[in-house]
Write an enzyme that holds these catalytic residues in place. Sequence first.
Site, mmCIF file in Angstrom:
data_model
loop_
_atom_site.group_PDB
_atom_site.id
_atom_site.type_symbol
_atom_site.label_atom_id
_atom_site.label_comp_id
_atom_site.label_asym_id
_atom_site.label_seq_id
_atom_site.Cartn_x
_atom_site.Cartn_y
_atom_site.Cartn_z
ATOM 1 N N SER A 191 -8.133 -1.326 2.564
ATOM 2 C CA SER A 191 -7.640 -2.621 3.056
ATOM 3 C C SER A 191 -8.157 -3.791 2.221
ATOM 4 O O SER A 191 -9.351 -3.864 1.916
ATOM 5 C CB SER A 191 -8.093 -2.804 4.514
ATOM 6 O OG SER A 191 -7.658 -4.058 5.012
ATOM 7 N N HIS B 88 8.806 -9.422 8.366
ATOM 8 C CA HIS B 88 7.586 -8.838 7.828
ATOM 9 C C HIS B 88 7.779 -8.313 6.398
ATOM 10 O O HIS B 88 7.450 -9.013 5.446
ATOM 11 C CB HIS B 88 7.100 -7.751 8.800
ATOM 12 C CG HIS B 88 5.825 -7.102 8.387
ATOM 13 N ND1 HIS B 88 5.238 -6.086 9.082
ATOM 14 C CD2 HIS B 88 5.039 -7.303 7.319
ATOM 15 C CE1 HIS B 88 4.128 -5.715 8.478
ATOM 16 N NE2 HIS B 88 3.989 -6.440 7.404
ATOM 17 N N HIS C 96 4.554 0.661 1.476
ATOM 18 C CA HIS C 96 4.801 -0.598 2.183
ATOM 19 C C HIS C 96 4.664 -1.735 1.190
ATOM 20 O O HIS C 96 3.679 -1.797 0.461
ATOM 21 C CB HIS C 96 3.786 -0.768 3.313
ATOM 22 C CG HIS C 96 3.806 -2.135 3.935
ATOM 23 N ND1 HIS C 96 4.943 -2.684 4.473
ATOM 24 C CD2 HIS C 96 2.824 -3.066 4.100
ATOM 25 C CE1 HIS C 96 4.668 -3.902 4.940
ATOM 26 N NE2 HIS C 96 3.394 -4.149 4.722
ATOM 27 N N ASN D 293 0.848 -1.181 0.000
ATOM 28 C CA ASN D 293 0.000 0.000 0.000
ATOM 29 C C ASN D 293 0.887 1.235 0.000
ATOM 30 O O ASN D 293 1.991 1.228 0.525
ATOM 31 C CB ASN D 293 -0.962 0.015 1.205
ATOM 32 C CG ASN D 293 -0.272 -0.441 2.491
ATOM 33 O OD1 ASN D 293 0.541 0.288 3.057
ATOM 34 N ND2 ASN D 293 -0.595 -1.644 2.956
ATOM 35 N N ASP E 199 23.449 5.511 -4.792
ATOM 36 C CA ASP E 199 22.863 6.666 -5.474
ATOM 37 C C ASP E 199 21.634 7.197 -4.750
ATOM 38 O O ASP E 199 21.279 8.371 -4.899
ATOM 39 C CB ASP E 199 22.449 6.272 -6.905
ATOM 40 C CG ASP E 199 23.594 6.397 -7.907
ATOM 41 O OD1 ASP E 199 24.524 7.176 -7.657
ATOM 42 O OD2 ASP E 199 23.538 5.718 -8.950
ATOM 43 N N HIS F 80 5.768 -6.201 0.381
ATOM 44 C CA HIS F 80 6.384 -7.482 0.724
ATOM 45 C C HIS F 80 7.231 -7.947 -0.465
ATOM 46 O O HIS F 80 7.236 -9.137 -0.776
ATOM 47 C CB HIS F 80 5.312 -8.525 1.047
ATOM 48 C CG HIS F 80 4.556 -8.290 2.305
ATOM 49 N ND1 HIS F 80 4.093 -9.309 3.104
ATOM 50 C CD2 HIS F 80 4.184 -7.157 2.935
ATOM 51 C CE1 HIS F 80 3.445 -8.805 4.149
ATOM 52 N NE2 HIS F 80 3.486 -7.496 4.060
ATOM 53 N N SER G 173 -6.221 0.817 4.681
ATOM 54 C CA SER G 173 -5.257 -0.268 4.907
ATOM 55 C C SER G 173 -5.057 -0.534 6.395
ATOM 56 O O SER G 173 -5.022 0.405 7.199
ATOM 57 C CB SER G 173 -3.917 0.134 4.278
ATOM 58 O OG SER G 173 -2.897 -0.693 4.769
ATOM 59 N N TYR H 227 23.564 15.338 -10.914
ATOM 60 C CA TYR H 227 22.871 14.321 -11.703
ATOM 61 C C TYR H 227 21.503 14.858 -12.122
ATOM 62 O O TYR H 227 20.868 15.587 -11.370
ATOM 63 C CB TYR H 227 22.706 13.061 -10.854
ATOM 64 C CG TYR H 227 22.033 11.924 -11.565
ATOM 65 C CD1 TYR H 227 22.783 10.983 -12.270
ATOM 66 C CD2 TYR H 227 20.651 11.781 -11.551
ATOM 67 C CE1 TYR H 227 22.162 9.931 -12.933
ATOM 68 C CE2 TYR H 227 20.029 10.738 -12.212
ATOM 69 C CZ TYR H 227 20.793 9.817 -12.897
ATOM 70 O OH TYR H 227 20.170 8.778 -13.546
#
Lengths: 232, 232, 232, 232
Positions: free
Chosen positions: B44, B168, B94, B28, B119, B96, B73, B226
């Site tokens: 969620s 997690h 967030h 999320n 970088d 996984h 969420s 840059y």
Amino acid sequence: MLEELKKKVYEANMLLVHYGLVKLTWGNVSGIDRKTGLFVIKPSGVEYDKLTLQDMVVVDLEGNVVEGKYNPSTDTATHLELYKAFTKIGGVAHTHSSWATSWAQAGLGIPCYGTTHADYMYGEIPCVRNLTIEEIDKAYEKNTGLIIAEYFKNRDYIAMPAVLCRNHGSFTWGVDAYDAVQNAVVLEESAKMAAYSRIINPFINPAPQELQDKHYYRKHGANAYYGQKTKS
Amino acid sequence: MLEELKKKVYEANMLLVHYGLVKLTWGNVSGIDRKTGLFVIKPSGVEYDKLTLQDMVVVDLEGNVVEGKYNPSTDTATHLELYKAFTKIGGVAHTHSSWATSWAQAGLGIPCYGTTHADYMYGEIPCVRNLTIEEIDKAYEKNTGLIIAEYFKNRDYIAMPAVLCRNHGSFTWGVDAYDAVQNAVVLEESAKMAAYSRIINPFINPAPQELQDKHYYRKHGANAYYGQKTKS
Amino acid sequence: MLEELKKKVYEANMLLVHYGLVKLTWGNVSGIDRKTGLFVIKPSGVEYDKLTLQDMVVVDLEGNVVEGKYNPSTDTATHLELYKAFTKIGGVAHTHSSWATSWAQAGLGIPCYGTTHADYMYGEIPCVRNLTIEEIDKAYEKNTGLIIAEYFKNRDYIAMPAVLCRNHGSFTWGVDAYDAVQNAVVLEESAKMAAYSRIINPFINPAPQELQDKHYYRKHGANAYYGQKTKS
Amino acid sequence: MLEELKKKVYEANMLLVHYGLVKLTWGNVSGIDRKTGLFVIKPSGVEYDKLTLQDMVVVDLEGNVVEGKYNPSTDTATHLELYKAFTKIGGVAHTHSSWATSWAQAGLGIPCYGTTHADYMYGEIPCVRNLTIEEIDKAYEKNTGLIIAEYFKNRDYIAMPAVLCRNHGSFTWGVDAYDAVQNAVVLEESAKMAAYSRIINPFINPAPQELQDKHYYRKHGANAYYGQKTKS
């Protein structure tokens, strides 16, 4: 100015995405017109899904921007040194492709374990030395190119069109921008399969020299017979 | 309400899918409007291929839903604590994603082995401590945020816009939702290449400090050069 | 000439790309018409995204080009020897797919660790010996085929339709070009999962013989009951 | 007959392809109508890119084909035994997905190293015992189902909706065919990240029990609060 070259360099840049060699802005391809001494390169920090043909930048061999609304890639000075040192090349590609970069991070050259590698690159793909603090502080990108040129001083840059820059990424080159990208594909696949092979069998040796010779000379030089016509 | 922000946050959520950082509902992104103190976040448990702009939820910094037909969420309380602790950020992501999560499962921070990492992120990407049983039982998601904030209390959260939550997944942040997602891309690629590098050579050290400094300051701070203009 | 076969061989070549078994020009598929003794094969060095049905080359079992504007694949002499030695096959595929090639580079056969492998290939997938210097120097591609034929002299090439060529890549075969490609898919997936399995548990043994037998004979031979009708 | 169920089962089968869990014909999904005691399953040996809704086969709990022009999957007897043993489930999926199958080939259960796994599956994903020679020779597919049922006799098949069949592949289940496929996604991702985590750090332990409990009960049971409504 150099419209045909710009088109080819733009397409070669987009091929980096097509072949999965680049994420975000982490890569750039250039191509040179040897008659005018001008080269075309990707602009700095522009993401690939927004890149257009008109964004390409034209630079001379002193590093001056000759045409283009954007700053050229921060790696321009490295490309420039390669064009000066390797006078027979027409294109350069820089990527952070995952496996090649991981060998660079591991500080190791990539041994030639098979014919996929041997068909395009003769022997171990080198990982050049770290820059000194002084080389990093002053003209870092230029010195990156000089270190590569230093390594190849008495070596054949045509037979080995790829190099790993320690803790950084790779540069590849070729007769034009497309050829440089093709060598980046070969490098990444060779890097991946070399790692896989050592996972499967940690005790392997490089491929027999006679097999490396056979495959390299099957595609390169006077007796080449691969493909539809002999490459020069 | 906050239509432009909702659009940007929606698009940033969809970029997680585009970059291969999320499967099913496992991720999320949020973005905050600092003037009103309201932030927009994904609902969620809604799958990404069914997610629409209208599903976004607006929440205030007490955690009250201000607008939206869905529950926000379950990680909303974590986002909220990050916005409170890191007052200069505008977006949080967030995920996984496979390699970052695997380092989190391994309980190890990700050393800086190269310039792809350097970088964007200065030094080792930290893996924060486990929550205690009490912290898990009461206000788990809020405590997840507090533990991250605790770690960064005397550290620079701008120079290190990423963290691993043990067993997690990861949180990343940035000037806006898009920047937070970009940092999630950097984190995943750095995590992958760090693992690959250690497979290739188990005895490697982090990149030299001078190289890490060069690359970080080439893109950040007063002397950055840059890209097309200096980021603030 | 042989229009239907050319179409099938062309489509089988393109399936190599579809299944992710080939990059650039590193692979080729052929199919034979046993009545005329002619086989159709991919031209040499033509990239897959430019390949058309009209580019296919027709060759006889002496290696003469009977039809086609291009040179046939440099691996043509290997295909030819396989057709001569394995008289019941109708198609041959050659690839440098990543995991199969990595086992070939590691110089190891692929043990049968599970039913995915056992469903199609009976026992360990062999890695044949290196060619001698003489075999490489003279008629390299022909000798590659002869070495494979030598290995299978007293073995069942129907029950094991795949082989690894050391430091090189793989050949697979089948009743037709499509079947050869399907076996290349099975080989690559078996090679990948065998490596993964040994990473997870370095001390594993091949699958029990009774399970290998069950799965192989569930799909092959007189008592096969998998699918909609028994294959011959 | 059972048109709605056939549609759902067909779509669930196609999702296996979408999620990259299946190659060629190596997988099948079924869904049951508990009122009539009939279940719908993929036909045997039909490739996914040719599969249509009309190809689905209807089978009763004695294994008789009630409707359909094709033979049902050879794994039908396994699905059937799972429906008989696990009376609360509505769908079953079988795949040879790469990482889950590699754990099965390694003969090891998959420890719970993180919340991605814990959100859906409570504890270690089991790898059941090998079949005996007798069990393989007679009614192999039925015995595969019985061995799974035997393992779960005094265990909670709702809290652990996945199993590895040694040297073979996986079965997952759920409230319907879609849920079974979703659990196959979770299984494959958990299998992959568990292997990655052990590569990064060979000395890791499973996630703390309190964290596993928190994540599982956040999504399941009376006090669940993840998503838009509590699942039954």
